[in-house]
Design a protein around this motif. Structure first.
Motif, PDB file in Angstrom:
ATOM      1  N   UNK A 114       0.734  -0.794   0.061  1.00 23.80           N
ATOM      2  CA  UNK A 114      -0.604  -0.138   0.062  1.00 23.80           C
ATOM      3  C   UNK A 114       0.649   1.215   0.060  1.00 23.80           C
ATOM      4  N   UNK A 115       1.356   0.842   0.519  1.00 20.85           N
ATOM      5  CA  UNK A 115       3.314   2.390   1.016  1.00 20.85           C
ATOM      6  C   UNK A 115       3.616   2.637  -0.687  1.00 20.85           C
ATOM      7  N   UNK A 116       3.614   1.551  -1.132  1.00 24.72           N
ATOM      8  CA  UNK A 116       4.011   1.808  -3.033  1.00 24.72           C
ATOM      9  C   UNK A 116       3.351   1.593  -3.824  1.00 24.72           C
ATOM     10  N   UNK A 117       2.326   1.531  -3.711  1.00 30.73           N
ATOM     11  CA  UNK A 117       1.063   2.034  -4.534  1.00 30.73           C
ATOM     12  C   UNK A 117       0.926   3.629  -4.081  1.00 30.73           C
ATOM     13  N   UNK A 118       0.998   4.182  -3.262  1.00 32.31           N
ATOM     14  CA  UNK A 118       0.329   5.461  -2.420  1.00 32.31           C
ATOM     15  C   UNK A 118       1.070   6.206  -2.464  1.00 32.31           C
ATOM     16  N   UNK A 119       2.672   6.117  -2.380  1.00 32.46           N
ATOM     17  CA  UNK A 119       3.644   6.676  -2.022  1.00 32.46           C
ATOM     18  C   UNK A 119       3.938   7.524  -3.790  1.00 32.46           C
ATOM     19  N   UNK A 120       4.014   6.979  -5.096  1.00 37.05           N
ATOM     20  CA  UNK A 120       4.368   8.084  -5.754  1.00 37.05           C
ATOM     21  C   UNK A 120       3.108   8.784  -6.174  1.00 37.05           C
ATOM     22  N   UNK A 121       1.619   8.554  -5.764  1.00 40.26           N
ATOM     23  CA  UNK A 121       0.310   9.441  -6.359  1.00 40.26           C
ATOM     24  C   UNK A 121       1.407  11.078  -5.682  1.00 40.26           C
TER      25      UNK A 121
END
Length: 268
Positions: A114-121
């Motif tokens: 979840x961190x990896x998926x939301x961090x680039x936003x």
């Protein structure tokens, strides 16, 4: 027989051109002044379009009434309050969750994707959602800063814990260290250098985000002052706001460096 090695004195070239030499220190303090002088000379020579980039002397003229009226102080204090509050909330949550993810592989496995998926936003892209949830008041601006700081501190804190030599963790376990001792005497001290790296990145991000956050429905703040000056095409006042933000970043960065020297003395 104990022989003490005589301390080697730095050469003249090292004292002048070395890492902490006179020339490096002089350039560190003089370079901003040199840039301002060059900017002023180019503006007076007509090489710089003062309608767009103004000149230091014109900006200084615009600075005096803004300071005398107290407008600059009020806007700076409002922005500083938002930045510090968001920074404390985001960094506190990031350190706690980052250390937990570093110590506990199941937590890391559950939350890592979840961190990896939301961090680039881009954090500016979620500002409309933050405004819908927290409204147009102070909370939305603080949350915007906190979200931007949170990810950088979390990732650095987790990496700091995972880079701790395994033997320290094994020794703590063999001595029956409690969960609290793991956090406070092993994980946190071992991860501190990386935690501070994340805090410095987070502070820079906080200053970037506060300008964007104060664009929406703000009635005070340096970001509001910058955008207000842009609307009125008051270039000098806009540069006053930009330089205030730059000075704020410089002071906060040096403050973090000073805290780091006290909290992590072995790094220096």
């Amino acid at each position: 027989m104990l022989v003490l090695e005589e301390e080697r004195q730095p050469s003249l070239a090292q004292r002048v051109f070395g890492v902490n030499g006179f020339l490096v220190r002089a350039l560190y303090f003089a370079s901003p002044a040199l840039i301002l002088v060059a900017w002023e000379l180019l503006a007076r020579a007509g090489a710089v379009d003062v309608r767009l980039f103004s000149a230091p002397s014109l900006i200084l003229k615009a600075l005096v009434p803004v300071v005398a009226s107290g407008e600059l102080w009020v806007n700076t204090l409002v922005s500083l309050q938002r930045v510090l509050l968001g920074f404390l909330i985001g960094s506190g949550a990031g350190i706690l969750l980052g250390i937990t993810m570093g110590l506990a592989p199941p937590v890391r496995a559950a939350l890592g994707p979840m961190v990896a998926a939301t961090f680039p936003i881009p954090k500016l892209a979620i500002m409309p959602l933050i405004l819908l949830v927290f409204g147009l008041g102070e909370a939305s601006k603080v949350v915007t800063v906190a979200v931007g700081v949170f990810y950088l501190v979390l990732i650095n804190s987790m990496a700091g814990v995972m880079n701790i030599d395994k033997i320290y963790l094994d020794v703590a376990r063999s001595f029956g260290a409690s969960r609290k001792d793991f956090y406070l005497t092993v994980a946190l001290p071992g991860a501190l250098p990386m935690v501070f790296a994340g805090l410095k990145l987070g502070m820079g991000t906080a200053l970037l985000l506060i300008v964007a956050a104060e664009l929406s429905a703000a009635r005070a703040g340096v970001g509001y002052m910058i955008w207000r000056a842009y609307d009125m095409f008051d270039i000098e006042r806009m540069f006053v706001g930009l330089m205030t933000m730059s000075l704020m970043g410089y002071v906060l960065s040096n403050l973090l460096d000073a805290i780091e020297r006290v909290v992590v003395p072995w790094k220096h």
